[in-house]
Motif scaffolding. Sequence first.
Motif, mmCIF file in Angstrom:
data_model
loop_
_atom_site.group_PDB
_atom_site.id
_atom_site.type_symbol
_atom_site.label_atom_id
_atom_site.label_comp_id
_atom_site.label_asym_id
_atom_site.label_seq_id
_atom_site.Cartn_x
_atom_site.Cartn_y
_atom_site.Cartn_z
ATOM 1 N N LEU A 74 -86.508 24.471 35.991
ATOM 2 C CA LEU A 74 -85.137 24.624 36.458
ATOM 3 C C LEU A 74 -84.873 26.051 36.945
ATOM 4 O O LEU A 74 -84.108 26.264 37.891
ATOM 5 C CB LEU A 74 -84.161 24.267 35.331
ATOM 6 N N THR A 85 -76.897 25.666 38.344
ATOM 7 C CA THR A 85 -77.311 24.328 37.900
ATOM 8 C C THR A 85 -76.328 23.263 38.352
ATOM 9 O O THR A 85 -76.726 22.185 38.805
ATOM 10 C CB THR A 85 -77.444 24.303 36.364
ATOM 11 N N THR A 216 -80.855 24.344 30.241
ATOM 12 C CA THR A 216 -80.592 23.481 31.393
ATOM 13 C C THR A 216 -79.784 24.222 32.450
ATOM 14 O O THR A 216 -79.858 23.906 33.639
ATOM 15 C CB THR A 216 -79.854 22.210 30.933
ATOM 16 N N GLN A 217 -79.049 25.234 32.045
ATOM 17 C CA GLN A 217 -78.210 25.995 32.969
ATOM 18 C C GLN A 217 -78.837 27.335 33.359
ATOM 19 O O GLN A 217 -78.144 28.240 33.827
ATOM 20 C CB GLN A 217 -76.833 26.210 32.341
ATOM 21 N N GLY A 345 -81.562 17.733 33.282
ATOM 22 C CA GLY A 345 -82.567 18.566 33.935
ATOM 23 C C GLY A 345 -83.685 17.753 34.551
ATOM 24 O O GLY A 345 -84.218 18.125 35.604
#
Length: 437
Positions: A74, A85, A216-217, A345
């Motif tokens: 990511l 994101t 995830t961010q 993700g």
Amino acid sequence: MTDRSNAEDYPLSAVPDEDRSGFWPITLVLLGFTFFSATMWGGAEIGVAFRFWPDLALIILSGSAILSLYVAGLGYIGYKSGLSTVLSARFAFGDAGSRWSDALLGLTQIGWYAWGAATIAIVLVRLLNLGAGWEIPLIIIFGLGFCLTAYVGCRGLAALSKVAVPAMLLLVAISGAVAVRDGGGLDGLLMAGSAGTLTVAEALTIVVGTFVAGGTQVANWTRFVGSTRAAVGSTLLAFFFGNGLMIAAGAVCAAVYGLSDIVEVLAVQGLLSAGVLMLFLNIWTTQDNTIYNFSVAGCHFFRTERRRLVTFAGAVAGTVLALLGMYDMLIPYMVMMGVFIPPLGGVIMADFFIHHKGHYPALEEAALPRFNLQGLAAYAAGSLAALVVPGIPPANGIVAAFLLYAFLDLLHMNRSNLSRETLQIGQNSGGSFRAQR
């Protein structure tokens, strides 16, 4: 690019090349993010359930590897696209469908922020022997105060981390050396721990779940870097070494002292002043990153560039949640995030690497559907896999979401190609028929 976009850290657009930075500024920010007391609480939970060597060591290494590889993927997307994101999620889930990921990611960050605000207040009251009446005022002070560096933006996060990260590494090293001595040396430490109630899958879920929502961010930060090395290297270092170190520190604290928080351990070791400093830096460097994540998700949800206003509103909401008792919900909260966040993700990575071949079109020119049904279906399947498939729930969710999205995308492409071929055959047949006439 507008001056407001620059001042507000580009919440609704790609970061331009002239505002990119190098390896160390982002690495320090991410290390400050992963150096968090909650991770040590998770380490303590699994530290008493498994023998330190080799069982616990393998769990920490495996869980940190899963987390860091996921986050690195990511992080690369953030660097390559310059998008946060939630802006990548607009491609994966559709213009309106991406608001689901905004809400999910934003609310999880508010939960973490609330836990951090409550933690520093409660621990300080206990360490300094303050009256119980101090808890509420301290929660309010820290809940509102810790958002100041995030209010400034990524530059504020980096400035704090330059001071905080080296200081925390030094304190952890000193405390670790004392703990090894108090635990009877390395031989005594390696034999510490015993069979507990956790399964290996549950333990791995805790290791991954501690930072899977924040990880995830990660594109919120790597969109500001200027190279693949900086994007991937910083995420691997922070989420493998940083997160793994905090898990291990919590496990050692629990094994040697029966305590899950390094701050309390420092107090037991006669380092109370260092413990208070550690607590302050430990919480602040994660709190500001956490509320920054919320602000980016909130700006995308409401389609506004007023990130600083959203930051302050999120801090107020987190403070209220802290006052309502978020402190007692940590472990269930971490397990829940290990189930429902990773599939997001997985979908974003499949959409970027499989559907878009590693390159998004310009966001302002992209023809996005309101709802990307294959993305939403893949997310639902990934969440279901994390819930019911045996194994490691976060890994199950990531893999299932990625594979289903890739499969659905392949089906869609084959149908599109078949339709074009059918249309071409029809046109050719029509042309031949007219020629014959």
